[in-house]
Design a protein around this motif. Structure first.
Motif, mmCIF file in Angstrom:
data_model
loop_
_atom_site.group_PDB
_atom_site.id
_atom_site.type_symbol
_atom_site.label_atom_id
_atom_site.label_comp_id
_atom_site.label_asym_id
_atom_site.label_seq_id
_atom_site.Cartn_x
_atom_site.Cartn_y
_atom_site.Cartn_z
ATOM 1 N N ARG A 171 -25.687 48.957 -4.029
ATOM 2 C CA ARG A 171 -24.631 49.736 -3.371
ATOM 3 C C ARG A 171 -24.064 50.687 -4.414
ATOM 4 N N PRO A 172 -24.804 51.746 -4.735
ATOM 5 C CA PRO A 172 -24.463 52.551 -5.900
ATOM 6 C C PRO A 172 -23.155 53.319 -5.743
ATOM 7 N N GLY A 173 -22.529 53.535 -6.881
ATOM 8 C CA GLY A 173 -21.289 54.289 -6.942
ATOM 9 C C GLY A 173 -20.881 54.457 -8.386
ATOM 10 N N PRO A 174 -19.793 55.165 -8.623
ATOM 11 C CA PRO A 174 -19.377 55.404 -10.014
ATOM 12 C C PRO A 174 -18.873 54.138 -10.691
ATOM 13 N N VAL A 175 -18.987 54.110 -12.004
ATOM 14 C CA VAL A 175 -18.370 53.038 -12.781
ATOM 15 C C VAL A 175 -16.861 53.238 -12.729
ATOM 16 N N PRO A 176 -16.097 52.242 -12.300
ATOM 17 C CA PRO A 176 -14.654 52.458 -12.122
ATOM 18 C C PRO A 176 -13.934 52.626 -13.455
ATOM 19 N N SER A 177 -12.961 53.516 -13.472
ATOM 20 C CA SER A 177 -12.104 53.705 -14.643
ATOM 21 C C SER A 177 -11.104 52.558 -14.724
ATOM 22 N N PRO A 178 -10.444 52.390 -15.876
ATOM 23 C CA PRO A 178 -9.396 51.362 -15.955
ATOM 24 C C PRO A 178 -8.313 51.524 -14.903
ATOM 25 N N ASP A 179 -7.937 52.761 -14.583
ATOM 26 C CA ASP A 179 -6.918 52.967 -13.546
ATOM 27 C C ASP A 179 -7.431 52.540 -12.176
ATOM 28 N N THR A 180 -8.702 52.839 -11.891
ATOM 29 C CA THR A 180 -9.284 52.418 -10.612
ATOM 30 C C THR A 180 -9.340 50.893 -10.520
ATOM 31 N N VAL A 181 -9.717 50.247 -11.617
ATOM 32 C CA VAL A 181 -9.759 48.782 -11.632
ATOM 33 C C VAL A 181 -8.362 48.208 -11.426
ATOM 34 N N ASP A 215 -6.286 38.593 -15.120
ATOM 35 C CA ASP A 215 -6.028 38.302 -16.529
ATOM 36 C C ASP A 215 -6.309 39.523 -17.401
ATOM 37 N N ALA A 216 -7.440 40.180 -17.130
ATOM 38 C CA ALA A 216 -7.812 41.357 -17.917
ATOM 39 C C ALA A 216 -6.814 42.491 -17.727
ATOM 40 N N ILE A 217 -6.272 42.622 -16.520
ATOM 41 C CA ILE A 217 -5.276 43.666 -16.248
ATOM 42 C C ILE A 217 -3.922 43.277 -16.829
ATOM 43 N N ALA A 218 -3.530 42.014 -16.631
ATOM 44 C CA ALA A 218 -2.193 41.563 -17.035
ATOM 45 C C ALA A 218 -2.013 41.590 -18.538
ATOM 46 N N ALA A 219 -3.088 41.413 -19.287
ATOM 47 C CA ALA A 219 -2.968 41.350 -20.742
ATOM 48 C C ALA A 219 -2.427 42.641 -21.336
ATOM 49 N N ASP A 220 -2.646 43.762 -20.650
ATOM 50 C CA ASP A 220 -2.137 45.045 -21.150
ATOM 51 C C ASP A 220 -0.649 45.223 -20.874
ATOM 52 N N ALA A 547 -22.176 40.562 -20.415
ATOM 53 C CA ALA A 547 -22.958 40.215 -21.601
ATOM 54 C C ALA A 547 -23.428 41.476 -22.326
ATOM 55 N N LEU A 548 -23.888 42.471 -21.578
ATOM 56 C CA LEU A 548 -24.336 43.719 -22.184
ATOM 57 C C LEU A 548 -23.175 44.461 -22.842
ATOM 58 N N ALA A 549 -22.018 44.465 -22.174
ATOM 59 C CA ALA A 549 -20.844 45.120 -22.761
ATOM 60 C C ALA A 549 -20.431 44.415 -24.050
ATOM 61 N N ARG A 550 -20.476 43.093 -24.057
ATOM 62 C CA ARG A 550 -20.147 42.343 -25.276
ATOM 63 C C ARG A 550 -21.168 42.624 -26.390
ATOM 64 N N LEU A 551 -22.438 42.733 -26.024
ATOM 65 C CA LEU A 551 -23.441 43.066 -27.027
ATOM 66 C C LEU A 551 -23.201 44.460 -27.611
ATOM 67 N N ALA A 588 -16.309 43.798 -16.478
ATOM 68 C CA ALA A 588 -17.290 44.415 -17.365
ATOM 69 C C ALA A 588 -16.951 45.881 -17.624
ATOM 70 N N ALA A 589 -16.487 46.576 -16.591
ATOM 71 C CA ALA A 589 -16.093 47.973 -16.774
ATOM 72 C C ALA A 589 -14.934 48.087 -17.755
ATOM 73 N N LEU A 590 -14.002 47.162 -17.683
ATOM 74 C CA LEU A 590 -12.892 47.172 -18.636
ATOM 75 C C LEU A 590 -13.369 46.875 -20.049
ATOM 76 N N LEU A 591 -14.337 45.974 -20.189
ATOM 77 C CA LEU A 591 -14.885 45.701 -21.521
ATOM 78 C C LEU A 591 -15.489 46.963 -22.137
ATOM 79 N N LEU A 592 -16.073 47.806 -21.316
ATOM 80 C CA LEU A 592 -16.680 49.030 -21.820
ATOM 81 C C LEU A 592 -15.638 50.052 -22.259
ATOM 82 N N ASP A 593 -14.528 50.139 -21.516
ATOM 83 C CA ASP A 593 -13.587 51.235 -21.730
ATOM 84 C C ASP A 593 -12.227 50.825 -22.281
ATOM 85 N N ALA A 594 -11.923 49.536 -22.278
ATOM 86 C CA ALA A 594 -10.564 49.144 -22.673
ATOM 87 C C ALA A 594 -10.546 47.893 -23.539
ATOM 88 N N ALA A 595 -11.663 47.582 -24.199
ATOM 89 C CA ALA A 595 -11.710 46.383 -25.041
ATOM 90 C C ALA A 595 -10.836 46.561 -26.284
#
Length: 681
Positions: A171-181, A215-220, A547-551, A588-595
């Protein structure tokens, strides 16, 4: 000798059925060959060892000689352990849902001899009940339809097969930004119960992937995190107070049957506790100065204690589950009467315990009581909590004299991987090196039993390995390897993690993006699914994207980040269409852009180095990538702190987000401030 073929199996669930009068066969070529030779449909029964309703149907029907005779005459009967073969369960559970029926176990499906599903259901009673037909009557009807209405069977099988094709769809679509998440998380939080936490209604599941997103959102912190943070805090606190939490022995049951978290469905699963442990550890880290922080710490400590006491499979790896039943009765091991409490505690202590833990003379569940603190969720005084801990220990000692629920001791690579990752992180947050060491021991045990030439199997027991492993197995064990490296401050397991990633790329790649659940050289099923929707656990593609984002964070290699983005993009349309199902992909999207990448440059073992590492570890940041490097060791070229060293000759920490790093920090308090959540405005 047993009357059926299951006595040759090693799955505890299959072995529960080895003495049934039903002529069960395990899943495999023999069953399908027999069905084709005899032109009989296949009755496929899928369950798991800890499943209460699986036991009920077994006692009512599969142990009944008359019912077994009907099954044996009309069908080729196949038993599957859903935990041992989640790939098989995934396909046929989707087939049931394609028929418009809700899922659940036991799963009862009817297949043509080539494995195509044409009808099914879940639990069926021995007599007509609650709108369900009697099992024997239904068996006769299905057999008649199969033989006399072949065209209808083909039509049904074809229609279901077409629907099953969606399992492989993207179900393709854009990678969500932190604001979208953050917006999607707020939308999800809107369906959470504002008083009890959890998704509104009953039954109530932890829905750990959704909590991990919160949790990922609240930590900020900040205003955009308010809804997610409130839903997370409320849910964790109410679950910890409820009967779903085993207040005496630690750990959490799979779900509660009511909307209040009071009465659990008593089975205790490794996978649920693997996800809840790091959530409670991080919640404590962020709330440690608040009065209720003790609630989170106690819940996490209870999971770790339960894990050590009851779930060690013997070699250091972790068993899968504890049964809901003992002595044939659901929850018997965990329930109390006021009279039983009084035989263990003196009158004053018994009254105090009963008041705090809701032990009623008439019970709160079928005449007995599920211990809970829903009426007293917040910590009492330190002295009272110490007193209660002593009372719980005495009652737990008494409880251990009861007949213990059965344990499924097979070792699953994916569930172990998530528990190892959670345990390593909890050990890091609480500064419990014993827990990090336990996680490392479990990791080594899984590698020893599951890894063949750099490739993992899925389930191991009694020297037998289900091979080859699944997407989830490799992704979860990559996360485990990287979590242990973060906790131990090294990169010892990074080569193995990269090797497993290469296995996934070689054997699981799906055309157009994402990854197939099964390998390209695995058994062929009616459909090769591309799992992107979370259930009680993250989807395989969600885990692999993480896992890929962590790598990418660990190596600085942009190819891993590109692969993670492609994985997320394969399901990107779901962020708007069904955000509830893609929480793990959004993390995973947050790991890419907001780690949060924290590097401490200083000699290993130096007190200043240890102080900065400890500060970062205790921050409770779910998107944290923490590493220590010696002054003479360069970071990978792709790391944002590459080229940076000890500023002014002092041990130095760098906090980076995206391509930019903050000023060099020497003071643990300054690092703590940099990692603290933003105050809500």
């Amino acid at each position: 000798m047993s009357g059926n073929s299951l006595h040759r199996e090693v799955s505890p669930y299959l072995l529960q059925h080895k003495d049934n009068p039903v002529d069960w066969l395990p899943w495999g070529p023999e069953a399908f060959a027999r069905a084709r030779a005899e032109n009989r449909p296949i009755l496929l029964s899928i369950g798991y060892a800890a499943c209460h309703w699986c036991h009920v149907m077994a006692h009512e029907s599969f142990e009944n000689p008359e019912t077994a005779a009907v099954m044996n005459r009309l069908f080729v009967n196949v038993k599957v352990d859903r935990e041992e073969r989640p790939d098989v369960d995934d396909v046929y559970m989707a087939a049931l849902q394609a028929l418009g029926q809700p899922g659940g176990w036991p799963l009862t499906m009817f297949l043509t001899p080539d494995g195509a599903p044409f009808w099914g259901g879940t639990y069926f009673p021995p007599e007509p009940r609650h709108g369900l037909p009697a099992f024997r009557d239904m068996l006769r009807q299905i057999s008649t339809i199969y033989h006399d209405q072949a065209e209808d069977v083909r039509h049904n099988a074809s229609a279901i097969g077409a629907r099953l094709g969606r399992l492989a769809a993207r179900r393709p679509g854009p990678v969500p930004s932190p604001d979208t998440v953050a917006g999607a998380a707020a939308r999800i939080a809107g369906v959470f119960d504002p008083e009890r936490g959890g998704v509104r209604g009953a039954p109530k599941f932890p829905n750990a992937p959704l909590l991990a997103l919160f949790d990922a959102i609240a930590a900020d912190g900040g205003s955009r995190a308010e809804a997610a943070g409130a839903a997370l805090d409320r849910t964790l606190r109410r679950m910890a107070a409820g009967g779903i939490h085993d207040h005496l022995g630690g750990g959490f049951a799979r779900y509660s049957v009511d909307a209040d978290w009071l009465v659990p469905h008593f089975e205790k699963m490794l996978i649920d506790n693997a996800q809840l442990l790091p959530l409670y550890a991080r919640a404590w880290a962020r709330a440690r100065t608040e009065p209720h922080a003790r609630v989170f710490a106690d819940a996490a400590a209870g999971i770790m204690a339960w894990l050590a006491r009851e779930m060690d499979a013997g070699d250091g790896a972790f068993a899968s589950s504890l049964d809901a039943d003992s002595e044939g009765e659901e929850g018997l091991y965990y329930l109390w009467t006021a009279e039983e409490i009084a035989t263990v505690l003196d009158a004053e202590d018994a009254a105090f315990f009963a008041r705090i833990y809701d032990i009623r003379p008439s019970g709160n569940f079928d005449g007995r009581s599920v211990p809970n603190r829903l009426a007293h969720p917040d910590p009492l005084t330190d002295g009272e909590e110490v007193r209660l801990a002593g009372l719980r220990a005495r009652l737990h000692d008494r409880r251990r004299s009861r007949s213990h629920p059965g344990r499924d001791d097979k070792v699953l690579a994916d569930w172990n991987g998530l528990m190892i990752a959670g345990l390593a992180e909890a050990g890091m947050i609480f500064d419990r090196q014993d827990q990090v060491a336990r996680a490392a021991r479990a990791f080594d045990a899984v590698v020893a039993s599951h890894d063949r030439n750099g490739r993992l199997g899925h389930a191991a027991r009694a020297g037998r390995l289900v091979w080859p492993g699944l997407l989830d197995d490799h992704a979860a064990m990559i996360l485990a390897a990287l979590a242990l490296d973060r906790a131990e401050g090294g990169t010892a397991r990074l080569p193995r993690a990269e090797g497993w990633a290469e296995v996934v790329m070689r054997h699981h790649m799906a055309e157009g993006g994402g990854w197939h659940m099964t390998a390209d050289d695995a058994e062929v099923l009616p459909v090769r699914s591309r799992p992107g929707t979370d259930t009680a656990q993250p989807s395989g593609n969600g885990l692999m994207a993480q896992a890929l984002a962590r790598l990418a964070l660990a190596t600085g290699n942009p190819a891993y980040a590109e692969a993670a983005r492609a994985t997320i993009a394969a399901f990107g349309a779901e962020v708007d269409g069904n955000p509830f199902g893609v929480a793990s992909l959004m993390v995973a999207a947050l790991l890419l852009d907001a780690a949060d990448q924290v590097v401490v440059v200083g000699p290993a073992g130096d007190m200043a180095t240890r102080a900065l590492l400890r500060t970062a570890a205790a921050s409770g940041r779910p998107l944290l990538d923490l590493r220590q490097i010696d002054p003479d060791t360069p970071l990978p070229a792709g790391h944002p702190a590459a080229g940076k060293g000890m500023a002014g000759g002092r041990v130095t920490a760098y906090h980076c987000r995206g391509p930019r790093c903050g000023l060099p920090l020497h003071d643990p308090a300054a690092l703590a401030a940099a990692l603290a959540p933003e105050p809500a405005r």
